[in-house]
Scaffold this active site. Sequence first.
Site: not given
Length: 509
Positions: A333, A276, A368, A118, A232
Site C-alpha cells: 500500500h 495497520r 504510517r 480510522e 493495507h
Amino acid sequence: MTRETDVLVIGSGIAGCAAALAAAREGADVLVATKATEPEDAATDWAQGGVAVTGSDPEAFRADIRAASDGTADPDAVDVLVSNAREAVADVLVDTLDVPFDGAPPGADVDAYDRGREAAHSESRILHVNAATGSHVLRPFLAHLSERPGVTFLEDAMALDLLTHEGRVHGASVLRDGAVEPTFAGATVLATGGIGACYRTTTNPDGATGDGVAMAAFAGARIADMQYVQFHPTAYPGPDPFLVSEAVRGEGAVLRNAAGERFMPAVHDDAELAPRDVVARAVADERAGGGEVRLDVSPLDPGFETAFPDLADLCADRGIDPADGIPVAPAEHYLCGGVAVDDRGHTTLDRLYAAGECARTGVHGANRLASTSLLEGLVWGLRAGESAAAAGAVEPIETPDPLDRDPGLPDAFADAKYERLRETMESAVGLTRTRSELERARSTLRRLKGEVDAYTRTRVSRSLYELRNAAVCGLLVARAASEAPSAGCHHVVDADDRDAGHGAQYADD
C-alpha cells in the site's frame, strides 16, 4: 530541444500539486512533468479514507502518530505535520479548492465538517468525501493549477534521470513523444509516488514504479528507511481488486475468519482499529491457517450502502453481496521510507526537493498512521515548493546525448523481469521476513538490476526505465530490510534480528 523553468515538479499527485501551487504563489514559473494522462494515474486519485486534521488536542494526534510508528517516528517531523495540518487543509483544500467534505457545504469552517475515525486514531479527526476523498481533492487541484498563470503541465512525460554537476541538481532529462529533452530548473521537486510495481498485489496505480527514489539514488541523494513498506489489511483479493477503506472499520465493521469468528480482539486491545501492520499480519495469518477472511459490514448504522455508496458500487460491479461480508486480504500500500528530506523537503543534494510518498520525512517511521498520507503530501509539498522557488536561478549544464542505438525490446522481456521482481518481493520481502530469505532476495535483485542496467545503456524507452526504477527500488528495500531490526511493518521473525543495526541505504549495492 531544451526547456528552462524556475521550478520543475516531477509528479502530479497532491504533493506535486501542492509544490506547484506554493512555488507559483511565490512568483516562480513552474513546469509540472508527469507520466499521467488522466487523474487516476496518480495514487492520490485512488485515496479513499480522508485527510486527518488537528483537533482540540494536538498532542493526542502526535501521540497517535508515534504509537502507530512503533515508536520510531521523528518527533520533530511529527510536530511539523501536526502544527501545520489545520492551516494547510483550511488554506488549500477548503478555501482554495472548495473540496466538498462530508457534513457541511464547501468552504465552511474546518470544524464544521464530519470527522471519521480510522485505525490507531484515538479520536475522530478525519475529513472525508464518502470513501473517495482522493479524487475529490486531486481533480479540483489539477483544474485550479491548469488555470493558474505561471504553471504549465507536461503530460505523458517521464523524467529519466536528474541532471547533476558537483552535487547540484540542475533539472532532469524528460522523455516525451519519443524524444529526450533536457529540462533545466532553478530547483527540482520529486513527487513521484510509491513502489507498488515491485509487488504482485498492490493498491497503487500501474505507474507506481519508484521513479523519484531511483533517480535520487542514482544521483547520490541519501535514501532511508526503505525497509518500511506498509501493507493495507483490507483489499479485495479477487479479479479487478480494490481497496476497502479503513474508514469502514472505523464505522464498526469487523473481520471474521473462515469459521465466522471475529479474531482481532484476541490479537490487539484495539481489535480492528489496531495499527495497520498488526491487522495486516493477523489477516494474513488467518488466511494461511484457514482460508478466506471477510469484512462483516452488518454492524454499520446507517447501512454500508448508505455510508459508503462508492464502495458499494465497487462491490456490485464485481458481484459481491456486502451482506455476506467482503473478502479481504493484505496488499502492498505505501512506502514509509524514500528520499531523505528535512522539514522543508530539501534532500541531501543542492536544489533537489522531494515530497509525498517518494520522500522520507520521518513522520511515519516504521508504520504510517491512517489518513496521514494526503496530509503529509500537502504539508511537505507546500513547504518544498515555497523553498524551491527561492533556491536560485536556472543554470544550464552540458548534458550527454542518450544512447538509443539498439532495437526496442519485446513486451515479453519486461514482463519476464517484472515477474521475477514481483515473485521475489512478494515471497521474501512481504509482510513477514526472514534474514535468510532477505539475503537470497538481495542476491536475486542485484542480478536483476544488473541485467536491466545493461539494456538501459543503449536503449531509451519509458517501459525500460520504469523497469529499471522498480528493480532499483526492490533492491533498496531488500538491502535495507536485511540490515535493519524488526519494527512496525518491517517484521522479521529470525532470532538473529536483535543483532542487526540501522543504516542509510543507497542504490549501489
